[in-house]
Design a protein around this motif. Structure first.
Motif, PDB file in Angstrom:
ATOM      1  N   LEU A 108       1.895  -4.253  -6.212  1.00 50.35           N
ATOM      2  CA  LEU A 108       1.545  -3.055  -5.737  1.00 50.35           C
ATOM      3  C   LEU A 108       0.051  -3.178  -5.885  1.00 50.35           C
ATOM      4  N   SER A 109      -0.913  -2.669  -4.863  1.00 56.58           N
ATOM      5  CA  SER A 109      -2.348  -2.489  -4.616  1.00 56.58           C
ATOM      6  C   SER A 109      -2.780  -1.575  -5.635  1.00 56.58           C
ATOM      7  N   GLU A 169       0.765  -1.245   0.078  1.00 58.63           N
ATOM      8  CA  GLU A 169      -0.059  -0.130  -0.123  1.00 58.63           C
ATOM      9  C   GLU A 169       0.819   1.227   0.153  1.00 58.63           C
ATOM     10  N   PRO A 170       0.221   2.347  -0.358  1.00 57.37           N
ATOM     11  CA  PRO A 170       1.211   3.578  -0.373  1.00 57.37           C
ATOM     12  C   PRO A 170       1.893   4.086   0.737  1.00 57.37           C
ATOM     13  N   THR A 171       1.399   3.607   1.850  1.00 55.04           N
ATOM     14  CA  THR A 171       1.795   4.088   3.248  1.00 55.04           C
ATOM     15  C   THR A 171       2.548   3.153   3.645  1.00 55.04           C
ATOM     16  N   ASP A 172       3.040   1.983   3.366  1.00 52.85           N
ATOM     17  CA  ASP A 172       3.646   1.012   3.901  1.00 52.85           C
ATOM     18  C   ASP A 172       5.124   1.565   4.059  1.00 52.85           C
ATOM     19  N   GLN A 179       5.676  -4.304 -10.028  1.00 52.56           N
ATOM     20  CA  GLN A 179       4.406  -3.496  -9.597  1.00 52.56           C
ATOM     21  C   GLN A 179       3.292  -4.128 -10.004  1.00 52.56           C
ATOM     22  N   PHE A 192      -1.351   5.890  -6.749  1.00 50.75           N
ATOM     23  CA  PHE A 192      -0.376   6.800  -6.163  1.00 50.75           C
ATOM     24  C   PHE A 192       0.793   7.139  -7.035  1.00 50.75           C
ATOM     25  N   SER A 251      -1.758   1.858  -4.813  1.00 50.08           N
ATOM     26  CA  SER A 251      -0.214   2.107  -4.906  1.00 50.08           C
ATOM     27  C   SER A 251      -0.090   2.465  -6.308  1.00 50.08           C
ATOM     28  N   ARG A 252      -0.837   1.814  -7.111  1.00 48.52           N
ATOM     29  CA  ARG A 252      -0.886   2.190  -8.707  1.00 48.52           C
ATOM     30  C   ARG A 252      -1.016   3.494  -8.985  1.00 48.52           C
ATOM     31  N   PHE A 298       7.801   6.415  -1.929  1.00 47.24           N
ATOM     32  CA  PHE A 298       7.324   5.459  -0.910  1.00 47.24           C
ATOM     33  C   PHE A 298       8.429   5.526   0.293  1.00 47.24           C
ATOM     34  N   TYR A 335      -1.273  11.804   1.445  1.00 44.53           N
ATOM     35  CA  TYR A 335      -0.834  10.471   1.462  1.00 44.53           C
ATOM     36  C   TYR A 335      -0.035  10.526   2.952  1.00 44.53           C
TER      37      TYR A 335
END
Length: 284
Positions: free
Chosen positions: A234-235, A17-20, A230, A241, A238-239, A42, A282
């Motif tokens: 990537l979720s 996820e973007p915040t991982d 990706q 993002f 995230s894509r 990231f 984010y």
């Protein structure tokens, strides 16, 4: 009619996820992929104590990184990239060193770790990471970079040793020497293998995908692996993002003919405003 074999990549039951928070430890391939995550905003730490090539040195990095209590940085996802099973042992102490620090070769003895030794080191890595974060997701990869100094047969044997150790670690995660107490009631996510080695050697098996030394993957090959990664990990968020970040990155990297012009100053100000909004959205 097919003109190449495409490596099938099994997706894990989780996504980035973007915040991982991401941690990359291992060979220069880990640096290459980790830097792409960092460049794309990231939250990423890449080889904090330098490039590490063998499983024991990778373990040393994790031990050093998490030695201090109450670490501020606890990763959600950790990539461990293995380069070789060759290690250098300091004769005086018998310890495996991570860097010879340009000391005379006579002080060291080169050895090759067995499959069992590599597996034990990886199990310790997994155990240490799970002690820090029981929900951590671990990605194992083997660097596609060949080692000509071992001879190409020797290089293949080294990679085979690492691949077997990775398979043992994936298939027998319960063999960990010390399970965290909070893991006993629920199973942990097993380590996931991303086939970077196979992508280069089976899918991109053409010298046009290699750097001038004919050993390292070219920038184009690394970009392709980044794309496959990706797609696999990537979720959807995230894509999205990445899609939002790409035009901002291009604007910030723009090289003007006249950096002192009023037009460029306005363009730069707009880019900085977009960056601030992106980071606020984010929580970066």
């Amino acid at each position: 009619m097919k003109f190449r074999t495409e490596v099938s990549i099994e997706k894990p039951n989780w996504q980035i996820e973007p915040t991982d928070r991401l941690l990359f430890v291992g060979s220069c391939f880990a640096t290459s992929m980790g830097q792409r995550f960092a460049d794309n905003q990231f939250c990423t730490v890449v080889n904090p104590y330098g490039t590490m090539y063998n499983p024991v040195s990778i373990l040393h990095t994790l031990q050093r990184l998490f030695a201090t209590p109450n670490q501020d940085y606890v990763p959600d996802v950790c990539f461990l990239t293995l380069g070789t099973n060759h290690v250098y042992r300091l004769k005086e102490t018998g310890e495996i060193v991570d860097n010879c620090e340009k000391r005379p070769q006579r002080l060291f003895q080169e050895e090759q770790l067995t499959v069992a030794q590599c597996t034990d080191a990886l199990h310790e890595c997994v155990s240490l990471l799970r002690n820090m974060n029981p929900d951590i997701r671990i990605v194992l990869t083997v660097s596609p970079i060949r080692y000509a100094k071992y001879g190409f047969h020797g290089s293949q044997l080294s990679k085979a040793t690492l691949l077997l150790a990775v398979e043992e670690t994936k298939s027998q995660p319960s063999n960990l020497k010390s399970q965290p107490s909070n893991l006993k009631s629920q199973p942990s996510t097993p380590p996931y293998y991303f086939p970077a080695y196979e992508i280069v050697n089976d899918e991109l098996r053409d010298y046009r995908f290699y750097a001038p030394d004919m050993l390292h993957p070219s920038e184009q090959a690394a970009d392709y692996i980044w794309l496959r990664l990706q797609e696999s990990l990537l979720s959807k968020a995230s894509r999205q993002f990445l899609d939002e970040w790409r035009p901002i990155q291009q604007a910030l990297n723009h090289k003007p003919f006249d950096p002192d012009s009023e037009t460029y100053k306005q363009f730069r100000e707009q880019a900085n405003q977009q960056l601030a909004l992106f980071r606020a959205k984010y929580g970066l």
